[in-house]
Scaffold this motif. Structure first.
Motif, PDB file in Angstrom:
ATOM      1  N   UNK A 180      12.026   2.066 -11.011  1.00 29.25           N
ATOM      2  CA  UNK A 180      12.838   2.783 -11.989  1.00 29.25           C
ATOM      3  C   UNK A 180      13.972   3.500 -11.236  1.00 29.25           C
ATOM      4  N   UNK A 181      15.231   3.271 -11.625  1.00 29.67           N
ATOM      5  CA  UNK A 181      16.333   3.961 -10.949  1.00 29.67           C
ATOM      6  C   UNK A 181      16.173   5.483 -10.973  1.00 29.67           C
ATOM      7  N   UNK A 182      15.442   5.986 -11.966  1.00 31.94           N
ATOM      8  CA  UNK A 182      15.219   7.417 -12.060  1.00 31.94           C
ATOM      9  C   UNK A 182      14.033   7.910 -11.249  1.00 31.94           C
ATOM     10  N   UNK A 183      13.363   6.991 -10.554  1.00 31.96           N
ATOM     11  CA  UNK A 183      12.194   7.343  -9.753  1.00 31.96           C
ATOM     12  C   UNK A 183      10.921   6.752 -10.310  1.00 31.96           C
ATOM     13  N   UNK A 184      10.016   6.391  -9.440  1.00 31.73           N
ATOM     14  CA  UNK A 184       8.749   5.794  -9.864  1.00 31.73           C
ATOM     15  C   UNK A 184       8.892   4.322 -10.199  1.00 31.73           C
ATOM     16  N   UNK A 185       7.930   3.814 -10.966  1.00 35.47           N
ATOM     17  CA  UNK A 185       7.888   2.404 -11.333  1.00 35.47           C
ATOM     18  C   UNK A 185       8.061   2.235 -12.833  1.00 35.47           C
ATOM     19  N   UNK A 186       8.801   1.198 -13.209  1.00 33.57           N
ATOM     20  CA  UNK A 186       8.908   0.799 -14.611  1.00 33.57           C
ATOM     21  C   UNK A 186       7.635   0.087 -15.041  1.00 33.57           C
ATOM     22  N   UNK A 187       7.137  -0.790 -14.155  1.00 34.33           N
ATOM     23  CA  UNK A 187       5.970  -1.610 -14.474  1.00 34.33           C
ATOM     24  C   UNK A 187       5.328  -2.073 -13.178  1.00 34.33           C
ATOM     25  N   UNK A 188       4.057  -2.467 -13.259  1.00 32.20           N
ATOM     26  CA  UNK A 188       3.340  -2.948 -12.079  1.00 32.20           C
ATOM     27  C   UNK A 188       2.170  -3.815 -12.510  1.00 32.20           C
ATOM     28  N   UNK A 229       0.824  -1.207   0.000  1.00 32.03           N
ATOM     29  CA  UNK A 229       0.000   0.000   0.000  1.00 32.03           C
ATOM     30  C   UNK A 229       0.860   1.260   0.000  1.00 32.03           C
ATOM     31  N   UNK A 230       2.108   1.156   0.456  1.00 32.65           N
ATOM     32  CA  UNK A 230       3.006   2.318   0.442  1.00 32.65           C
ATOM     33  C   UNK A 230       3.361   2.739  -0.989  1.00 32.65           C
ATOM     34  N   UNK A 231       3.128   1.856  -1.953  1.00 32.18           N
ATOM     35  CA  UNK A 231       3.423   2.154  -3.354  1.00 32.18           C
ATOM     36  C   UNK A 231       2.225   2.740  -4.093  1.00 32.18           C
ATOM     37  N   UNK A 232       1.180   3.085  -3.355  1.00 29.01           N
ATOM     38  CA  UNK A 232      -0.061   3.553  -3.977  1.00 29.01           C
ATOM     39  C   UNK A 232       0.171   4.741  -4.903  1.00 29.01           C
ATOM     40  N   UNK A 233       0.898   5.753  -4.429  1.00 24.99           N
ATOM     41  CA  UNK A 233       1.109   6.949  -5.250  1.00 24.99           C
ATOM     42  C   UNK A 233       1.898   6.627  -6.510  1.00 24.99           C
ATOM     43  N   UNK A 234       2.908   5.758  -6.385  1.00 28.63           N
ATOM     44  CA  UNK A 234       3.714   5.383  -7.552  1.00 28.63           C
ATOM     45  C   UNK A 234       2.873   4.612  -8.568  1.00 28.63           C
ATOM     46  N   UNK A 235       1.974   3.760  -8.089  1.00 33.73           N
ATOM     47  CA  UNK A 235       1.079   3.025  -8.999  1.00 33.73           C
ATOM     48  C   UNK A 235       0.127   3.985  -9.712  1.00 33.73           C
ATOM     49  N   UNK A 236      -0.410   4.943  -8.963  1.00 35.14           N
ATOM     50  CA  UNK A 236      -1.302   5.936  -9.570  1.00 35.14           C
ATOM     51  C   UNK A 236      -0.552   6.791 -10.583  1.00 35.14           C
ATOM     52  N   UNK A 237       0.695   7.125 -10.274  1.00 37.80           N
ATOM     53  CA  UNK A 237       1.519   7.871 -11.233  1.00 37.80           C
ATOM     54  C   UNK A 237       1.713   7.067 -12.519  1.00 37.80           C
ATOM     55  N   UNK A 238       1.903   5.764 -12.372  1.00 40.40           N
ATOM     56  CA  UNK A 238       2.099   4.896 -13.540  1.00 40.40           C
ATOM     57  C   UNK A 238       0.836   4.868 -14.395  1.00 40.40           C
ATOM     58  N   UNK A 239      -0.327   4.787 -13.752  1.00 41.82           N
ATOM     59  CA  UNK A 239      -1.590   4.852 -14.497  1.00 41.82           C
ATOM     60  C   UNK A 239      -1.673   6.140 -15.305  1.00 41.82           C
ATOM     61  N   UNK A 240      -1.368   7.233 -14.640  1.00 41.11           N
ATOM     62  CA  UNK A 240      -1.449   8.544 -15.280  1.00 41.11           C
ATOM     63  C   UNK A 240      -0.461   8.645 -16.450  1.00 41.11           C
TER      64      UNK A 240
END
Length: 288
Positions: free
Chosen positions: A52-60, A16-27
């Protein structure tokens, strides 16, 4: 330091701590952020992703398991996303192979878009059905079903869980018991004091999604859908099994227009368990 290749980046469990990163990926992929849905799925299921080494998620993606804890009967895969900057480089295929392997002998299911279907077929998934997405403002007209419906109460929950397991074909207690908090409405249909169907409606980016929709017959499904629609001023969306032609026609007559189709696919089983004749719409295509 050189940037590591996508093939070298580890796949990890999301929480659940990855919620914002997952939402960013959707966007990032042009989807709505869908934080309410992501939060539900990450809590009720298992998330997998690559940082992603640059921040956020590559995939989910998220897997929702059904049946006995630790030895599930079925896993539903959903929310499979790859960041635009990493698209078409095989990372989605790698994540899916990891998930299929991690699930072992557990049968799997998913709803595939036309874009995603070739990848899933390559991995061994077979098309076993179709769902049609309908969306719009519901306008009652003509003779409406006479089946009685009411708001579900805490005392109904055990009965709803039993009915759901009978229709879905496996235990979904951990999903059904979360519905009162997740959904804006949860209603039951009754006949002579016996519950013969239930349905929820939950918020999704300005609309209300109807699901799950489980009912004894089409008239009961219509009554539940109509009763939910009467208590919201938002547009409705739902994903109806195409075999329920009468319900689809009825919904379209009342303002819900087709916006597309998904292929229902399975892996390890020839078809989904349970009774499709009483299963009209899923909670969400991401969770089966």
């Amino acid at each position: 330091m050189p940037t590591p290749s996508l093939a070298d980046l580890p796949i990890r469990r999301l929480t659940h701590r990855d919620l914002a990163a997952c939402a960013d990926l959707s966007e990032d992929r042009g989807w709505p952020r869908e934080e309410h849905k992501w939060g539900f799925l990450l809590t009720a299921g298992k998330g997998y992703g690559i940082d992603d080494p640059g921040g956020g998620l590559v995939t989910a993606c998220v897997v929702t398991e059904y049946g006995p804890y630790g030895d599930p009967d079925l896993g539903a895969i959903g929310m499979v996303l790859v960041a635009e900057r990493h698209a078409r480089q095989g990372v989605g295929r790698r994540l899916m192979r990891h998930v299929v392997t991690a699930m072992g002998t557990t049968p799997l299911t998913l709803h595939a878009t036309p874009y995603g279907r070739p990848l899933y077929e390559e991995l061994g998934f077979k098309v076993t059905g179709r769902a049609e997405t309908v969306r719009g403002r519901f306008t009652p007209q003509g003779r409406e079903p006479e089946v009685g419906t009411r708001a579900a109460t805490a005392e109904d929950l055990a009965t709803i869980v039993r009915l759901d397991e009978e229709v879905f074909g496996t235990d979904r207690t951990h999903i059904v018991t979360r519905l009162p908090a997740f959904a804006d409405q949860l209603r039951v249909a009754e006949e002579n004091g016996r519950i013969i169907g239930y349905a929820g409606v939950w918020p999704n980016m300005g609309a209300h999604v109807v699901g799950p929709l489980i009912a004894r017959d089409t008239e009961t499904a219509k009554a539940l859908l109509g009763s939910l629609a009467a208590r919201t001023d938002r547009p409705l969306r739902t994903d109806i099994d195409v075999r329920h032609e009468e319900l689809l026609a009825w919904a379209k007559e009342r303002g819900l227009a087709s916006t597309g189709f998904n292929s229902v696919m399975t892996y390890g089983i020839p078809e989904l368990p349970g009774d499709w004749t009483r299963r009209f719409a899923p909670l969400t295509v991401a969770a089966g």
